[in-house]
Design a protein around this motif. Structure first.
Motif, PDB file in Angstrom:
ATOM      1  N   LEU A   1     -20.530 -31.306  -9.915  1.00  0.00           N
ATOM      2  CA  LEU A   1     -19.299 -31.295 -10.933  1.00  0.00           C
ATOM      3  C   LEU A   1     -18.842 -29.998 -11.500  1.00  0.00           C
ATOM      4  CD1 LEU A   1     -20.959 -34.283 -13.229  1.00  0.00           C
ATOM      5  CD2 LEU A   1     -18.843 -34.405 -11.986  1.00  0.00           C
ATOM      6  N   LYS A   2     -19.654 -29.132 -11.503  1.00  0.00           N
ATOM      7  CA  LYS A   2     -19.141 -27.854 -12.085  1.00  0.00           C
ATOM      8  C   LYS A   2     -18.125 -27.405 -11.013  1.00  0.00           C
ATOM      9  CE  LYS A   2     -19.885 -23.237 -14.014  1.00  0.00           C
ATOM     10  NZ  LYS A   2     -20.985 -22.423 -14.175  1.00  0.00           N
ATOM     11  N   SER A   3     -18.747 -27.441  -9.825  1.00  0.00           N
ATOM     12  CA  SER A   3     -18.085 -26.672  -8.761  1.00  0.00           C
ATOM     13  C   SER A   3     -16.585 -27.575  -8.441  1.00  0.00           C
ATOM     14  CB  SER A   3     -18.869 -26.615  -7.295  1.00  0.00           C
ATOM     15  OG  SER A   3     -18.032 -26.088  -6.275  1.00  0.00           O
ATOM     16  N   SER A   4     -16.770 -28.863  -8.517  1.00  0.00           N
ATOM     17  CA  SER A   4     -15.556 -29.601  -8.354  1.00  0.00           C
ATOM     18  C   SER A   4     -14.405 -29.314  -9.438  1.00  0.00           C
ATOM     19  CB  SER A   4     -16.144 -31.179  -8.211  1.00  0.00           C
ATOM     20  OG  SER A   4     -16.169 -31.585  -9.419  1.00  0.00           O
ATOM     21  N   MET A   5     -14.737 -28.684 -10.269  1.00  0.00           N
ATOM     22  CA  MET A   5     -13.694 -28.638 -11.285  1.00  0.00           C
ATOM     23  C   MET A   5     -13.115 -27.117 -11.086  1.00  0.00           C
ATOM     24  SD  MET A   5     -13.401 -31.190 -12.930  1.00  0.00           S
ATOM     25  CE  MET A   5     -12.389 -30.702 -14.289  1.00  0.00           C
TER      26      MET A   5
ATOM     27  N   GLY B   1     -17.247 -26.423 -16.631  1.00  0.00           N
ATOM     28  CA  GLY B   1     -18.607 -26.445 -16.524  1.00  0.00           C
ATOM     29  C   GLY B   1     -18.935 -28.314 -16.218  1.00  0.00           C
ATOM     30  N   ALA B   2     -20.199 -28.478 -16.687  1.00  0.00           N
ATOM     31  CA  ALA B   2     -20.608 -29.738 -16.252  1.00  0.00           C
ATOM     32  C   ALA B   2     -21.754 -30.107 -17.419  1.00  0.00           C
ATOM     33  CB  ALA B   2     -21.032 -30.104 -14.994  1.00  0.00           C
TER      34      ALA B   2
ATOM     35  N   ARG C   1     -13.479 -32.640  -3.448  1.00  0.00           N
ATOM     36  CA  ARG C   1     -14.551 -31.634  -3.356  1.00  0.00           C
ATOM     37  C   ARG C   1     -15.949 -32.311  -3.998  1.00  0.00           C
ATOM     38  NH1 ARG C   1     -13.461 -25.538  -4.711  1.00  0.00           N
ATOM     39  NH2 ARG C   1     -15.722 -24.817  -4.897  1.00  0.00           N
ATOM     40  N   LEU C   2     -15.785 -33.059  -5.164  1.00  0.00           N
ATOM     41  CA  LEU C   2     -17.140 -33.736  -5.611  1.00  0.00           C
ATOM     42  C   LEU C   2     -17.613 -34.398  -4.431  1.00  0.00           C
ATOM     43  CD1 LEU C   2     -19.072 -33.872  -8.013  1.00  0.00           C
ATOM     44  CD2 LEU C   2     -17.372 -35.925  -8.675  1.00  0.00           C
ATOM     45  N   GLY C   3     -17.090 -35.333  -3.764  1.00  0.00           N
ATOM     46  CA  GLY C   3     -17.759 -36.262  -2.789  1.00  0.00           C
ATOM     47  C   GLY C   3     -18.317 -35.381  -1.775  1.00  0.00           C
TER      48      GLY C   3
END
Length: 158
Positions: free
Chosen positions: A36-40, A65-66, A136-138
């Motif tokens: 989640l953090k990386s996808s943001m 963040g997440a 990206r999250l997927g």
């Protein structure tokens, strides 16, 4: 302002629920956070690039963040009682109003005030990057879930 439409999330959510059933909800929730953090990151980059520059302080305070959702979080307008975890981009610059109360500066820029017109940069960034962040999250979650599931199965076999 129109609605943001994101497709493919129901399938993703059902995969997470199956993962939670198989390995326990606490571990499944925590496993979401890095992805989640990386996808943001793309959203954060878009917010930074669209942020108005006066002193530069606003751009320096933008972070992503997440977080695992708490009961208090689930009561918020943008989340619901089924929310497991969420990613965010925060613009943490504020000021004190005439009553001495803390107000987020980004809110004043985003929505405007009596003295200045709205200059939305956060909502526009989220709208333009929603599908990119979800893609990206997927892919991050797919790789992460495969690795995590293999580790969990190996532990069960021992």
């Amino acid at each position: 302002m129109g609605k943001i439409e994101v497709k493919g999330f129901k399938e993703f959510e059902s995969s997470l629920l199956l993962l939670a059933e198989e390995f326990g909800t606490t571990k499944a929730r925590r496993s979401l956070l890095p992805a989640l953090k990386s996808s943001m990151e793309p959203v954060k980059a878009a917010v930074k690039s669209r942020a108005p520059v006066d002193t530069g302080k606003l751009q320096l305070k933008i972070r992503n963040g997440a977080k695992v959702a708490t009961r208090k979080d689930k009561a918020k307008k943008y989340l619901n009682r089924d929310t497991i975890a969420y990613g965010f981009v925060d613009v943490g610059v504020g000021y004190r109003d005439e009553k001495g109360e803390y107000r987020p500066a980004a809110e004043a820029i985003e929505f405007g005030t009596a003295e200045q017109p709205a200059r939305p940069f956060i909502r526009n960034s989220f709208q333009s990057m929603a599908s990119s962040a979800l893609d990206r999250l997927g892919s991050l979650m797919s790789a992460h879930m495969d690795l995590w599931a293999a580790k969990q199965r190996a532990k069960v076999r021992k």
